[in-house]
Motif scaffolding. Structure first.
Motif, PDB file in Angstrom:
ATOM      1  N   CYS A   1       0.855  -1.187   0.000  1.00 46.36           N
ATOM      2  CA  CYS A   1       0.000   0.000   0.000  1.00 46.36           C
ATOM      3  C   CYS A   1       0.890   1.235   0.000  1.00 46.36           C
ATOM      4  CB  CYS A   1      -0.894  -0.013   1.243  1.00 46.36           C
ATOM      5  SG  CYS A   1      -1.873   1.489   1.447  1.00 46.36           S
ATOM      6  N   LYS A   2       0.610   2.181  -0.878  1.00 49.18           N
ATOM      7  CA  LYS A   2       1.406   3.402  -0.949  1.00 49.18           C
ATOM      8  C   LYS A   2       1.125   4.339   0.222  1.00 49.18           C
ATOM      9  CE  LYS A   2       2.357   3.852  -5.847  1.00 49.18           C
ATOM     10  NZ  LYS A   2       2.245   4.753  -7.008  1.00 49.18           N
ATOM     11  N   ASN A   3       0.052   4.096   0.958  1.00 44.78           N
ATOM     12  CA  ASN A   3      -0.285   4.959   2.083  1.00 44.78           C
ATOM     13  C   ASN A   3       0.319   4.458   3.388  1.00 44.78           C
ATOM     14  OD1 ASN A   3      -1.790   7.161   3.350  1.00 44.78           O
ATOM     15  ND2 ASN A   3      -3.055   5.544   4.206  1.00 44.78           N
ATOM     16  N   CYS A   4      -0.004   3.234   3.793  1.00 45.27           N
ATOM     17  CA  CYS A   4       0.418   2.741   5.109  1.00 45.27           C
ATOM     18  C   CYS A   4       1.577   1.753   5.053  1.00 45.27           C
ATOM     19  CB  CYS A   4      -0.763   2.111   5.851  1.00 45.27           C
ATOM     20  SG  CYS A   4      -1.299   0.507   5.196  1.00 45.27           S
ATOM     21  N   GLY A   5       1.895   1.226   3.858  1.00 42.29           N
ATOM     22  CA  GLY A   5       3.013   0.303   3.731  1.00 42.29           C
ATOM     23  C   GLY A   5       2.665  -1.154   3.954  1.00 42.29           C
TER      24      GLY A   5
END
Length: 67
Positions: free
Chosen positions: A41-45
């Protein structure tokens, strides 16, 4: 039904290919013969690993988003 990261719901992901050692002699000699595709995920990893040699490795981003 909306798809997204199972941790934060974000809808953007990326992927990388990684190699890892196994156990025993391959670990001792650092032979990295296990290949995986990592979708994250590019937001939370949040990340999921998929065996590159499996038949499902073709479109793993769909799996990440529940498709």
């Amino acid at each position: 039904m909306a798809y997204g990261c199972i941790k934060c719901g974000h809808t953007e992901a990326d992927q990388k290919e990684v190699s890892m050692t196994g156990t025993g002699l391959s670990k001792m000699f650092d032979v990295q013969h296990n290949k995986f595709i990592v979708i994250f995920c590019k937001n939370c990893g949040y990340s999921e690993f998929y065996n590159k040699n499996s038949s499902t490795a073709g479109n793993v981003v769909d799996f990440f988003f529940g498709g």
